[in-house]
Design a protein around this motif. Structure first.
Motif, mmCIF file in Angstrom:
data_model
loop_
_atom_site.group_PDB
_atom_site.id
_atom_site.type_symbol
_atom_site.label_atom_id
_atom_site.label_comp_id
_atom_site.label_asym_id
_atom_site.label_seq_id
_atom_site.Cartn_x
_atom_site.Cartn_y
_atom_site.Cartn_z
ATOM 1 N N ASP A 27 0.861 -1.179 0.000
ATOM 2 C CA ASP A 27 0.000 0.000 0.000
ATOM 3 C C ASP A 27 0.900 1.232 0.000
ATOM 4 O O ASP A 27 1.439 1.617 1.020
ATOM 5 N N SER A 34 -7.139 4.450 2.015
ATOM 6 C CA SER A 34 -6.161 3.546 1.427
ATOM 7 C C SER A 34 -6.422 2.100 1.854
ATOM 8 O O SER A 34 -7.247 1.819 2.714
ATOM 9 N N SER A 36 -4.552 0.105 3.600
ATOM 10 C CA SER A 36 -4.251 -0.117 5.015
ATOM 11 C C SER A 36 -5.417 0.293 5.904
ATOM 12 O O SER A 36 -5.764 -0.404 6.855
ATOM 13 N N GLU A 37 -6.030 1.411 5.581
ATOM 14 C CA GLU A 37 -7.172 1.869 6.369
ATOM 15 C C GLU A 37 -8.365 0.935 6.180
ATOM 16 O O GLU A 37 -9.067 0.593 7.132
ATOM 17 N N LEU A 41 -5.504 -1.462 9.207
ATOM 18 C CA LEU A 41 -4.075 -1.407 9.525
ATOM 19 C C LEU A 41 -3.575 0.031 9.580
ATOM 20 O O LEU A 41 -2.379 0.268 9.530
ATOM 21 N N GLY A 46 4.796 0.588 8.431
ATOM 22 C CA GLY A 46 4.836 0.077 7.065
ATOM 23 C C GLY A 46 5.851 0.778 6.201
ATOM 24 O O GLY A 46 6.961 1.071 6.635
ATOM 25 N N THR A 65 -2.408 -12.231 5.698
ATOM 26 C CA THR A 65 -3.865 -12.135 5.565
ATOM 27 C C THR A 65 -4.466 -13.524 5.713
ATOM 28 O O THR A 65 -3.747 -14.520 5.784
ATOM 29 N N ILE A 72 0.303 -8.162 3.315
ATOM 30 C CA ILE A 72 0.172 -6.735 2.989
ATOM 31 C C ILE A 72 1.386 -6.031 3.561
ATOM 32 O O ILE A 72 1.810 -6.316 4.661
#
Length: 72
Positions: A27, A34, A36-37, A41, A46, A65, A72
């Motif tokens: 990401d 995004s 991650s959001e 996360l 990251g 995952t 990710i």
């Protein structure tokens, strides 16, 4: 709003499902909404942490995952 995140995630899941090799979805979109959001996360360390400190080992930043072979 074009669906880039949705398409990226679905493509990564599809590739991971059909392979025995690991797949990493990065990401790199720092804006709100995004990947991650979307996956909860948001504040997890990251890519930005790695860019700020390249001596940081990247392996601990990977988040596995539920999809086999996809991180990710």
């Amino acid at each position: 709003g074009e669906g880039k995140t949705f398409c990226s995630l679905n493509l990564a899941v599809s590739v991971a499902h059909g392979r025995s090799a690991p797949v990493l979805l990065v990401d790199a979109d720092g804006k709100r909404g995004s990947l991650s959001e979307m996956l909860g996360l948001g504040q997890a360390p990251g890519l930005r942490l790695l860019a700020a400190d390249p001596s940081q080992p990247p392996a601990p930043l990977l988040v596995p995952t539920e999809q086999r072979n996809l991180s990710i």
